[in-house]
Write a protein that holds these residues in place. Structure first.
Motif, mmCIF file in Angstrom:
data_model
loop_
_atom_site.group_PDB
_atom_site.id
_atom_site.type_symbol
_atom_site.label_atom_id
_atom_site.label_comp_id
_atom_site.label_asym_id
_atom_site.label_seq_id
_atom_site.Cartn_x
_atom_site.Cartn_y
_atom_site.Cartn_z
ATOM 1 N N ASP A 110 22.935 -20.075 -2.045
ATOM 2 C CA ASP A 110 22.888 -21.532 -1.914
ATOM 3 C C ASP A 110 21.788 -22.073 -2.830
ATOM 4 O O ASP A 110 20.695 -21.504 -2.901
ATOM 5 N N VAL A 111 22.072 -23.172 -3.536
ATOM 6 C CA VAL A 111 21.112 -23.675 -4.522
ATOM 7 C C VAL A 111 19.784 -24.079 -3.885
ATOM 8 O O VAL A 111 18.762 -24.139 -4.578
ATOM 9 N N LEU A 112 19.752 -24.353 -2.578
ATOM 10 C CA LEU A 112 18.498 -24.733 -1.920
ATOM 11 C C LEU A 112 17.849 -23.564 -1.182
ATOM 12 O O LEU A 112 16.845 -23.767 -0.485
ATOM 13 N N ALA A 113 18.397 -22.358 -1.314
ATOM 14 C CA ALA A 113 17.792 -21.205 -0.645
ATOM 15 C C ALA A 113 16.376 -20.975 -1.156
ATOM 16 O O ALA A 113 16.036 -21.343 -2.283
ATOM 17 N N HIS A 114 15.559 -20.354 -0.327
ATOM 18 C CA HIS A 114 14.147 -20.178 -0.673
ATOM 19 C C HIS A 114 13.984 -19.358 -1.947
ATOM 20 O O HIS A 114 14.753 -18.427 -2.220
ATOM 21 N N MET A 115 12.948 -19.698 -2.728
ATOM 22 C CA MET A 115 12.735 -19.053 -4.024
ATOM 23 C C MET A 115 12.559 -17.544 -3.897
ATOM 24 O O MET A 115 12.884 -16.791 -4.827
ATOM 25 N N SER A 116 12.065 -17.054 -2.773
ATOM 26 C CA SER A 116 11.894 -15.611 -2.604
ATOM 27 C C SER A 116 13.228 -14.877 -2.630
ATOM 28 O O SER A 116 13.293 -13.724 -3.074
ATOM 29 N N LEU A 117 14.299 -15.520 -2.172
ATOM 30 C CA LEU A 117 15.612 -14.893 -2.249
ATOM 31 C C LEU A 117 16.094 -14.826 -3.692
ATOM 32 O O LEU A 117 16.664 -13.813 -4.131
ATOM 33 N N TRP A 118 15.871 -15.891 -4.450
ATOM 34 C CA TRP A 118 16.207 -15.869 -5.881
ATOM 35 C C TRP A 118 15.426 -14.760 -6.593
ATOM 36 O O TRP A 118 15.979 -14.014 -7.402
ATOM 37 N N GLU A 119 14.135 -14.674 -6.278
ATOM 38 C CA GLU A 119 13.300 -13.670 -6.944
ATOM 39 C C GLU A 119 13.725 -12.256 -6.560
ATOM 40 O O GLU A 119 13.720 -11.346 -7.390
ATOM 41 N N GLY A 120 14.105 -12.054 -5.297
ATOM 42 C CA GLY A 120 14.559 -10.735 -4.877
ATOM 43 C C GLY A 120 15.806 -10.304 -5.616
ATOM 44 O O GLY A 120 15.931 -9.145 -6.045
ATOM 45 N N ALA A 121 16.747 -11.230 -5.795
ATOM 46 C CA ALA A 121 17.962 -10.905 -6.543
ATOM 47 C C ALA A 121 17.635 -10.587 -8.000
ATOM 48 O O ALA A 121 18.219 -9.671 -8.596
ATOM 49 N N ARG A 122 16.677 -11.336 -8.573
ATOM 50 C CA ARG A 122 16.296 -11.076 -9.966
ATOM 51 C C ARG A 122 15.669 -9.693 -10.113
ATOM 52 O O ARG A 122 15.990 -8.939 -11.040
ATOM 53 N N ILE A 123 14.753 -9.354 -9.201
ATOM 54 C CA ILE A 123 14.095 -8.053 -9.259
ATOM 55 C C ILE A 123 15.111 -6.916 -9.147
ATOM 56 O O ILE A 123 14.998 -5.884 -9.814
ATOM 57 N N ALA A 124 16.122 -7.117 -8.307
ATOM 58 C CA ALA A 124 17.141 -6.080 -8.108
ATOM 59 C C ALA A 124 18.065 -5.946 -9.314
ATOM 60 O O ALA A 124 18.838 -4.974 -9.389
ATOM 61 N N GLY A 125 18.017 -6.893 -10.244
ATOM 62 C CA GLY A 125 18.929 -6.849 -11.387
ATOM 63 C C GLY A 125 20.334 -7.279 -11.037
ATOM 64 O O GLY A 125 21.286 -7.007 -11.785
ATOM 65 N N ALA A 126 20.494 -7.962 -9.896
ATOM 66 C CA ALA A 126 21.811 -8.421 -9.476
ATOM 67 C C ALA A 126 22.277 -9.582 -10.359
ATOM 68 O O ALA A 126 21.481 -10.242 -11.027
ATOM 69 N N THR A 127 23.566 -9.837 -10.337
ATOM 70 C CA THR A 127 24.141 -10.979 -11.048
ATOM 71 C C THR A 127 24.218 -12.151 -10.078
ATOM 72 O O THR A 127 24.962 -12.091 -9.086
ATOM 73 N N VAL A 128 23.451 -13.201 -10.343
ATOM 74 C CA VAL A 128 23.314 -14.315 -9.395
ATOM 75 C C VAL A 128 24.356 -15.383 -9.685
ATOM 76 O O VAL A 128 24.496 -15.844 -10.824
ATOM 77 N N HIS A 129 25.063 -15.792 -8.637
ATOM 78 C CA HIS A 129 26.037 -16.883 -8.714
ATOM 79 C C HIS A 129 25.649 -17.926 -7.669
ATOM 80 O O HIS A 129 25.752 -17.673 -6.468
ATOM 81 N N ARG A 130 25.191 -19.076 -8.108
ATOM 82 C CA ARG A 130 24.787 -20.124 -7.176
ATOM 83 C C ARG A 130 26.011 -20.905 -6.711
ATOM 84 O O ARG A 130 26.989 -21.061 -7.443
ATOM 85 N N PHE A 131 25.946 -21.399 -5.478
ATOM 86 C CA PHE A 131 27.006 -22.281 -4.999
ATOM 87 C C PHE A 131 26.372 -23.546 -4.430
ATOM 88 O O PHE A 131 25.209 -23.564 -4.038
ATOM 89 N N ARG A 132 27.144 -24.616 -4.427
ATOM 90 C CA ARG A 132 26.627 -25.922 -4.020
ATOM 91 C C ARG A 132 26.132 -25.883 -2.579
ATOM 92 O O ARG A 132 26.686 -25.173 -1.733
ATOM 93 N N HIS A 133 25.121 -26.679 -2.329
ATOM 94 C CA HIS A 133 24.433 -26.634 -1.041
ATOM 95 C C HIS A 133 25.404 -26.858 0.119
ATOM 96 O O HIS A 133 26.109 -27.882 0.186
ATOM 97 N N ASN A 134 25.438 -25.855 1.012
ATOM 98 C CA ASN A 134 26.243 -25.897 2.238
ATOM 99 C C ASN A 134 27.739 -26.063 1.974
ATOM 100 O O ASN A 134 28.490 -26.456 2.877
ATOM 101 N N ASP A 135 28.193 -25.740 0.768
ATOM 102 C CA ASP A 135 29.603 -25.885 0.400
ATOM 103 C C ASP A 135 30.272 -24.513 0.478
ATOM 104 O O ASP A 135 30.302 -23.755 -0.494
ATOM 105 N N ILE A 136 30.812 -24.197 1.643
ATOM 106 C CA ILE A 136 31.389 -22.875 1.860
ATOM 107 C C ILE A 136 32.694 -22.704 1.079
ATOM 108 O O ILE A 136 33.029 -21.589 0.656
ATOM 109 N N ALA A 137 33.420 -23.798 0.841
ATOM 110 C CA ALA A 137 34.623 -23.702 0.017
ATOM 111 C C ALA A 137 34.257 -23.288 -1.409
ATOM 112 O O ALA A 137 34.949 -22.458 -2.020
#
Length: 408
Positions: A138-165
């Motif tokens: 989620d684009v508003l998720a805490h920055m620590s989650l973004w940083e954790g994904a970056r450290i892991a080398g994962a491919t990050v795909h953001r989705f619109r805030h609270n937009d489950i569709a």
């Protein structure tokens, strides 16, 4: 008495090469040009009687006498004890006992204490994700989650805030991976549609991670958190939390769906392996805090009462609270200079919130956050409402392009 040794001679400090001063110079320009020579986070000193809504002590436990007593006794008995990685702890160590107690409190099979909420989130993603693995955030998720994904080398795909569709379309395009959301978003107080997120995770074969930093302690009959309150513990794989919010301590926690993951984390997560574990008085304080959170059942209804009244009265008067459904309220002012002016106005009338500006927000969406808490009296609630109505103007409409995380 032996005289202390003389101080070491003060030698000239080395000069940073110009290449490494670019960030410093950019910051100084920002101070001069955007902040008029001031610091956006430093306002007036509060006078006695000021309404303090600039901290995350939602249940007003920071000075609770039972908790202070437990910490003081532990400090006197154990001092700082042995400083080592938590990977070395075994048997009946108090920290392991607290991990079991917190996991049971949240209805989880296992739990892991970390040095902070940041260490919990970054460490979890490092231990859980793999290079190239899809991570949906989620684009508003805490920055620590973004940083954790970056450290892991994962491919990050953001989705619109609270937009489950939108999340589902992302997963359909990229395949199963890890979904990252906050139960309650710290910037604007909005609440995640957790049941829909859990349904999406289950149907697509994804792992669901929920950051409960701002709902653990405040939600659930005994403060078990929002996931527990909604009956979703069997559908959420991992819950994380900073214990510096409602628990008013210094630690992070991971509630895990798998007991075996605990040992894997403590040997595979760099924050766990390469940082010293919690101190005895921190463990004692958090253990007593857990007891108070569970026993003082009046604190959560009072917090909800305060938050509901303030939200309803401000909304009825035409203020835009940006979709808050919680004890966190965001007063969006515009750019940093406008936000500092709003902060100054509020503080001159005795209401002290927290300024959120880049990198925590987009440049045109800086805000003053009000963190409501149980200790607010009815008179303070009245004053806060009247002050907000006096100082706040309607916020500009939000456009998705305002959020740099949505660009591209």
């Amino acid at each position: 008495m032996t005289a202390p040794p003389p101080p070491a001679p003060c030698l000239p400090a080395p000069c940073l090469p110009a290449l490494f001063r670019q960030g410093i110079e950019a910051h100084l320009r920002r101070v001069r040009e955007d902040w008029d020579g001031r610091h956006p986070l430093h306002g007036l000193r509060p006078r006695p009687g000021a309404v303090m809504v600039n901290h995350n002590d939602y249940l007003a436990l920071a000075r609770h006498p039972r908790i202070v007593k437990a910490m003081t006794e532990a400090l006197g008995a154990d001092g700082n004890d042995a400083l080592m990685s938590g990977a070395f702890l075994y048997g009946e160590h108090p920290q392991l006992g607290l991990e079991r107690a917190l996991a049971a409190h949240m209805g989880a099979p296992a739990g892991i204490l970390c040095q902070s909420g940041w260490a919990a989130n970054t460490g979890l993603l490092q231990a859980l994700a793999r290079p190239g693995m899809p991570v949906y955030i989620d684009v508003l998720a805490h920055m620590s989650l973004w940083e954790g994904a970056r450290i892991a080398g994962a491919t990050v795909h953001r989705f619109r805030h609270n937009d489950i569709a939108h999340l589902r379309r992302r997963i359909s395009d990229r395949g199963p991976g890890i979904i990252l959301v906050d139960s309650l978003y710290s910037t604007d107080g909005s609440v995640c549609p957790l049941a829909e997120a859990a349904e999406a995770a289950g149907e697509t074969g994804c792992v669901l991670v929920v950051d409960e930093s701002h709902s653990l302690g405040t939600h659930g009959a005994r403060g078990e958190g929002m996931v527990f309150e909604l009956g979703l513990t069997g559908r959420v794989h991992f819950r994380t939390a900073s214990l510096s919010k409602a628990f008013a301590g210094r630690a992070g926690f991971i509630a895990s769906c798998d007991q075996a993951f605990t040992a894997h984390f403590k040997m595979g997560s760099h924050p766990a392996v390469f940082s010293s574990t919690l101190l005895p008085h921190d463990i004692a304080g958090l253990a007593e805090t857990l007891a108070v959170v569970r026993e003082d059942t009046w604190r959560r209804p009072r917090l909800q009462e305060v938050a509901t009244r303030i939200r309803e009265e401000l909304t009825a008067a035409g203020l835009d609270l940006n979709g808050s459904r919680s004890h966190i309220l965001a007063l969006v002012a515009g750019d940093e200079r406008q936000t500092m002016a709003l902060r100054d106005n509020l503080e001159q009338h005795g209401v002290f919130g927290s300024v959120f500006c880049p990198p925590a927000t987009p440049r045109t969406r800086s805000l003053v956050r009000l963190s409501l808490h149980t200790a607010l009296t009815d008179a303070q609630v009245d004053h806060l409402i009247n002050t907000c109505l006096r100082c706040c103007r309607p916020a500009p409409p939000h456009r998705p392009s305002d959020n740099p995380q949505l660009r591209g």
